[in-house]
Each structure stands twice: as C-alpha cells, then as structure tokens.
Design an enzyme around this catalytic site. Structure first.
Site, PDB file in Angstrom:
ATOM      1  CB  SER A  79       1.560 -16.294 -23.870  1.00 25.35           C
ATOM      2  OG  SER A  79       2.170 -17.456 -25.185  1.00 25.35           O
ATOM      3  CG  HIS A  96       3.603 -12.122 -24.306  1.00 27.83           C
ATOM      4  ND1 HIS A  96       4.825 -12.538 -25.182  1.00 27.83           N
ATOM      5  CD2 HIS A  96       2.789 -13.190 -24.483  1.00 27.83           C
ATOM      6  CE1 HIS A  96       4.581 -13.495 -25.773  1.00 27.83           C
ATOM      7  NE2 HIS A  96       3.496 -14.015 -25.290  1.00 27.83           N
TER       8      HIS A  96
END
Length: 516
Positions: A294, A345
């Site tokens: 991610s 993220h």
C-alpha cells in the site's frame, strides 16, 4: 472587408496558439468557432472565438447566455470553484441595434458568481482598440498587422494550416508523454508478491502474525534490533487474499500508468523509495506489525501528483480529478478503519512525490530542482530515522515499553523488564501493558500489585485465558482459594484442552481442602 475579418479571426487564433501556447479545446466543423484554453495563472482560462457577422443584439444576448452556461458546465466538470472565460465575436459590422451595454460588464452565472463571461466584439470599426483590450485581458501581446495588408484567401489558409499543424504536433507530444516507457517492473512486482503470498500460505498462513514476521513484515522492535531490511520486505507481503487482490489490482492500473510516464528505471526507484517511506512512517507512528504494497502504491499516486505539478493542464484534462478523489477516499478510509495503516499510506504518498521530484520526468533535466528534492529526501529520512530509533524508544511510550519488556522477559531479565514498564507515564494504558507488568510483579513477589493489574486485564480482555490463569496463580499465592478456583475455571472454559490449567485446578482444590 470579409477577408479582413477572416484574417483577424485566424491571426488572433494563430497568435494565441502558436506564439503564446494556448491550447485548442474544440473547433467546429466549419472552423468558424474555436475554444481555447489558457495555461496562464492570470486572465481567463477559457477563450471562445466566433467568426460570425452579427445582425441583431438579441441574438448575441442569447448566444452569450448559452456560452456562459457551457462554461459553467466545464467549471463543474473540472471541480473548479471559479472560472473566468472570454467570449470574442469577430464580425464585419456591429449589430444594427443597441448592444454595447450587454458587453460592458461580465455575464455572471451561479448564485455566488462562480462563472464569469467577458464578451468582446471585434468589428471593422474598432479593430485597433479591441486588439489592445484583448491583449490586456489575455495578458499577451497580440502582434497583428491590420493596416496596408493584403487579406487574400491564401494568407488565411496558411494561418489555418499553421494553427492546425502546431495543434496536431502538440497532441502527438502529449500522447508521447503517456507512452514513454513500457511496463516491466510493475509485472515483476506483481509476480513477486503473488509468489510470496503463496509461500506465506504454505508456511503457516498469510494472516499468522508470527509467520508474517518470519518472512519480513514490519515489526518495530526487530527493526530497532538492527533488521533494517524490514523497511523493504513488507512491500511484497500481504495479509489475506482480499489484501493481495486489492493491492494487485491497484498496482496493475497505477503501476503501469506511472511506468509508462516515467520509464521503467525511474518507476523502480519511485516504487522502492515510496515503499521504504511508507514503512518508515509506519515504524515511527504505528506499533503494529504491518505488511503490504500500500505504501508503494500510494507512492504511485504521489508520482501522478508530481506529474500534475509539472503538467497541470494535461493532468486535469486526463486523470487529475479521478486521482484526487481516489486519494481522498483512501485516506478517509484509513482514518475511519482502525486496522488500516494510514501512516504508511501517507508516508508512501509523500515519498512517491519527492522521489518523483528527484528522478523527474523523462527529457527534463532540471538539475537544481532535482538536487533540492534529493536534499529534502535525505533530511526527511534522517529526521524520521532519528525519531524512530532514538526518540520513540526513550519516550516512555507503552507500545515500545511492552516490546522491550517482552525481550527482557524472554532473556530472563525480570528486573530490567519491570523497570522499563514502570517508567511508562501514559494514563490510557492497554491491557497488554498490564498483563506483562503483572507478570514481572508476580515474579518479583509483588503480589498485591500483580493482582490489581491482572484484574484490570481480565476486565478489559475477558476472553484472554492466560489472564485468568495468571490471576488464579496470584490468588493462590495470596491464599484466596475461592477466587483462585473461579479464575482457573474461567481459564479452563476458554481453553478446555490445556492440561496445565486442569493441574492447577486440582492443586487449588487440594490447598482449599487443606486450609479448612
């Protein structure tokens, strides 16, 4: 006279497109209407030029209103708060009735005046003054010769051909930007993460924490112990099939797009640096074991955002709005869903943006800007590493205290573990903290403290059979046999096959009977 106005019409377009880099958005089939887009920060963003011999002012009024509505539609599609546009009529003569009042002020659309349409009429009687007004409005110098010039058909055709030729060339250049490289490393990373997922499943499961750690998942204490490679290994590890499928799909679509724009080796650096940045941010701000691509995938978003900074008009005409919306949705999910590592993220997003600034887009040298981005990368990396390795472990944070204490306990260093845990000053402590603190207290003979803390553990985590078992042992040492029996029976109900628990129950029963 007609040729003269045709010349003015095409010469104005030629000046704006060829000389001042305006972009043709749309051109009508008969080429009498052209929409242009300006890349300038000041002045109108959209320019509509219409070669039409005006007759009545009412027709012009209706056309202006229709044009303003079209501009407002563009504003909404581009998610812009405000949009200024310029509407230019090139006519042989002005309308026969009163019309000047209609163009004296911009036509405003929207309750808050979001869309403004300024109209200018260029006709044979006001050429020079109107060209000066257009130059001022558009923030350009329209060098158009209007006196003593032969306005024949060949000159006009030459202007048309030049405008269309330059436009076609720019369209080709824009297409080349999106096809600079062919995806290669995107497929390599997809292959690697699928293979690693299969190995995880074969060796004990991709959702098993110990198995993930064994394969290289981010685990803060092990990184503190020197296992630096855990900053990179999590990029190819995934927790569960759904996690793998979502990240593989995202990598396929985003990775191929970024690799086509930047080329394979720039993409490789961006992806790895973004993955590292995501893991580093997670290391600093999240104590949980984590894995997944991610952070690196958000780095692809960061690369697209950097592309948007370099080519803002092209970015928003193609993918910009969708990219911003997807980023916002994913970050929002990260703040709402606790299990999502949003620190990773955000770290990946920032890392991908800065890495893109370091490698920059193909065919663009920009050495000083790239050097500045490299210096910023080094400063941020060193600062984050300092936070992670020096500040956080010494901050009294219970997350780190528990991790360090567990290592001391495994080494038999109970006093050291107790000291680390008691230095924590956080008032909102988790059950895990109290569990290990009570263990050290029991081993050091601090039974009353151990009892108090284990009662907190069993109230916060009633399904933790180890907590009930340890509490039974403490009650036994304190000769509170009824409570000890109740606690061990609770542990047995949660883990009925544990022979040690049954042995302790028998021992408590014997001690209870002997005390009567």
């Amino acid at each position: 006279m007609v040729f003269r106005q045709d010349y003015l019409y095409w010469k104005t377009i030629e000046q704006l497109v060829v000389v001042h880099q305006f972009r043709i958005v749309q051109i009508s089939q008969n080429q009498s209407e052209v929409w242009l887009e300006s890349a300038k920060k000041k002045g109108p963003s959209l320019i509509r030029l219409l070669r039409y011999d005006l007759d009545w002012g009412n027709w012009m009024k209706r056309d202006m209103e229709d044009t303003a509505r079209k501009v407002d539609t563009v504003r909404k599609k581009q998610y812009k708060r405000n949009l200024d546009a310029l509407n230019v009529y090139v006519s042989t003569y002005p309308p026969v009735d009163e019309w000047s009042d209609r163009v004296s002020e911009p036509l405003v659309i929207g309750s808050k005046g979001q869309t403004n349409l300024q109209t200018v009429v260029v006709h044979s009687e006001n050429v020079q003054t109107t060209l000066q007004s257009l130059s001022a409005l558009l923030q350009v110098d329209l060098a158009i010769e209007t006196e003593g010039f032969l306005y024949d058909y060949s000159v006009i055709e030459s202007l048309k051909n030049r405008v269309i030729g330059v436009t076609n060339q720019r369209v080709k250049q824009e297409k080349d930007i999106f096809t600079y490289g062919k995806p290669y490393f995107t497929y390599v990373f997809i292959f690697i993460q699928v293979i690693m997922f299969a190995l995880l499943e074969l060796k004990g499961g991709s959702t098993d924490t110990e198995n993930l750690i064994a394969f290289g998942a981010k685990e803060n204490f092990l990184i503190l112990q020197g296992e630096w490679w855990r900053f990179f290994a999590p990029i190819v590890l995934h927790i569960g099939m759904f996690h793998l499928l979502m990240n593989t799909m995202a990598l396929y679509f985003l990775g191929t797009a970024v690799e086509r724009i930047y080329g394979r080796y720039r993409f490789l650096l961006i992806y790895l640096l973004a993955g590292f940045a995501g893991t580093l941010a997670s290391f600093v701000f999240s104590p949980s074991v984590s894995a997944g691509a991610s952070g690196a995938i958000f780095g692809c978003f960061g690369a697209l955002l950097f592309f948007g900074v370099v080519h803002p008009s092209l970015f928003f005409r193609t993918m910009g709005s969708n990219v911003l919306i997807v980023i916002a949705i994913n970050l929002m999910i990260g703040f709402i869903v606790p299990v999502v590592d949003n620190a990773g993220h955000i770290g990946g997003l920032v890392g991908g943006f800065i890495a893109s600034a370091v490698v920059h887009l193909p065919r663009q040298k920009r050495y000083m800007k790239r050097l500045a981005a490299l210096v910023l990368t080094l400063v941020l990396t060193i600062g984050m590493l300092y936070l992670g390795f020096k500040v956080q472990p010494a901050s009294g944070d219970p997350r780190y205290a528990v991790t360090i204490a567990k290592d001391h306990i495994e080494a038999g260093e109970i006093n050291e573990a107790y000291q680390v845990l008691t230095e924590v000053n956080d008032k909102d402590l988790q059950a895990e903290y109290y569990f290990y603190l009570s263990y050290t207290e029991f081993e050091l003979g601090k039974l009353e403290e151990a009892k108090k803390h284990l009662e907190i553990v069993t109230s916060k985590l009633p399904d933790l059979h180890e907590g009930h078992y340890n509490l039974a042992l403490v009650y036994t040492e304190l000769k509170e046999y009824d409570k000890a029996k109740s606690s061990i029976e609770q542990a047995i109900s949660l883990d009925p096959d544990n022979d040690d628990y049954h042995s302790v129950l028998e021992e408590i029963n014997d001690l209870s009977e002997g005390s009567e």
